[in-house]
Design an enzyme around this catalytic site. Structure first.
Site, short mmCIF file in Angstrom:
data_model
loop_
_atom_site.label_atom_id
_atom_site.label_comp_id
_atom_site.label_asym_id
_atom_site.label_seq_id
_atom_site.Cartn_x
_atom_site.Cartn_y
_atom_site.Cartn_z
N ARG A 260 1.19 0.37 -5.81
CA ARG A 260 1.33 -1.10 -5.74
C ARG A 260 0.77 -1.58 -4.41
NH1 ARG A 260 7.54 -0.44 -7.68
NH2 ARG A 260 7.09 0.06 -9.85
N ASP B 141 -0.65 -3.77 -1.42
CA ASP B 141 -0.29 -5.09 -0.92
C ASP B 141 -1.45 -6.08 -1.04
OD1 ASP B 141 2.30 -4.61 -0.22
OD2 ASP B 141 1.84 -4.07 1.86
N TYR C 147 -6.13 7.53 1.74
CA TYR C 147 -6.44 6.16 2.19
C TYR C 147 -7.47 6.22 3.31
CZ TYR C 147 -2.27 4.15 -0.10
OH TYR C 147 -1.34 3.72 -1.00
N ARG D 213 -0.43 1.58 7.50
CA ARG D 213 -0.75 0.48 8.41
C ARG D 213 0.04 0.56 9.72
NH1 ARG D 213 0.10 -4.49 4.55
NH2 ARG D 213 -0.07 -5.61 6.53
#
Lengths: 249, 249
Positions: free
Chosen positions: B52, B54, B112, B199
């Site tokens: 999911r 952002d 990522y 992040r």
């Protein structure tokens, strides 16, 4: 107060603009900069741009000049303007130049890059800055073809007629086709480019890369002096005006 | 007709979406795909997504599954769906999987990439996919700091609390900080990530790169088991979900 001539170096994402030059049917980069300058200085300013990039074309270093009596130091105008500009236009540098400096009528060298993404499926985050080509492209053959275009030639075969241009001879000083993984960059420098010249060169080199044209065919296209001999005009959004170099005075 | 379970591999530009997951206050990637699937198949389909992401986060290879009785061959669903999707969402691949395959509840590894543009002035064409950092970043120190995070650790210091997560132990299998010219890529792989974990790791590594933290400080942050010990959460738009690898059956 004595006016100074200020040179701006300008980067922009051309996606949301109808090109550089002010026109009645849409917002342009030039218009947005003019409005920000008028607000900043309180003067009625219209910049003179070096390169009238087409709708969708991007820039890292387009150039424009204007005359102003503002008390803001020349090198600080960039930062002050950026506060009044949207995120997709950035003044990279501002500096004072000689009062007779003109960004178009002088001896300069321009560098463009054309970006191709050569993958089976398109990559969404690259769709506005890269031309998506799903067919295998042979970069070595593209470079062989590109080599025929370096030097002084009549590039009339690589020019879409917009207005009557008398002299279609131009000098290409560098034309490189580079692959890094899935990304192909075509880098071209020269002393001036005809209308759509870079995009027609790219469209032609892509035909070579796909195997439709031999590298030698590009020499024939050049000699044909006929726009119909060359390939299609590659899409605008892959093109980036990288730099304009002016002779040191 | 017997339903098949179909796995989609999905790339998207997250700029114009309120993230992946369907929500009342904006358009999401999941919602757009669900609508396209319903139109394509005539069935009432809601996909189950793997990650999911952002708002503003991009993907090259997010994964979703759904069950359908469509007669369209599984591998051709991608192309058929792409004709019904906007340019910023691309189904890269579609394939049949086992009926019990679930994209979240199984042993997988995610990768990522976080993209930083490290220049004096922002680059407009990169503003939606790269975090702009104008300060000099020391990539070697960032890599030294990153090395402390590789392996199995309790990453509670690198997690923004959204819902109660019982187990905050995760394994990072790869964490590399790579510079290519002006672009810095932080590549991280692991068996699962806490909310905002990538992040917050990036925000912390940037503090190391600027010289505010020593590389060793990252070890202390890990041991503190306290979110307040770590750096800020880096902005969403620099993050790209590259790949989710599932074990071969």
């Amino acid at each position: 107060m004595q006016k100074k001539r200020i040179k701006l170096t300008i980067a922009y994402d051309g996606t949301n603009y109808c090109g550089w030059q002010v026109q009645p049917n849409g917002i342009t980069v030039e218009e947005v900069i003019n409005k920000a300058l008028c607000k900043l200085t309180g003067e009625d300013i219209a910049v003179i741009g070096a390169s009238r990039t087409d709708s969708g074309v991007h820039a890292l270093g387009n150039v424009a000049v204007f005359d102003s009596a503002t008390s803001i130091p020349p090198e600080r105008i960039a930062m002050a303007l950026n506060q009044r500009l949207p995120d997709d236009i950035v003044i990279v540098k501002s500096e004072e130049v000689a009062p007779d400096f003109h960004p178009r009528y002088c001896d300069c060298e321009k560098t463009y890059e054309y970006h191709i993404i050569n993958t089976r499926m398109p990559i969404p985050t690259k769709r506005l800055t890269n031309y998506f080509v799903s067919y295998d492209l042979d970069v070595e053959r593209m470079q062989q073809a590109a080599d025929y275009l370096v030097g002084e030639h009549d590039f009339v075969s690589f020019c879409n007629v917009r207005t009557q241009v008398e002299d279609t001879v131009r000098t290409v000083t560098e034309l490189e086709v580079l692959r890094e993984g899935e990304e192909i960059t075509i880098r071209i420098s020269g002393n001036g480019f005809l209308y759509n010249m870079v995009r027609i060169i790219v469209g032609t080199l892509v035909r070579v890369g796909r195997g439709f044209y031999t590298p030698e065919k590009v020499k024939e296209i050049l000699e044909a002096k006929d726009r119909k001999a060359a390939g299609v005009t590659a899409p605008a959004h892959g093109l980036m005006l990288v730099e304009i170099r002016y002779p040191k005075k």
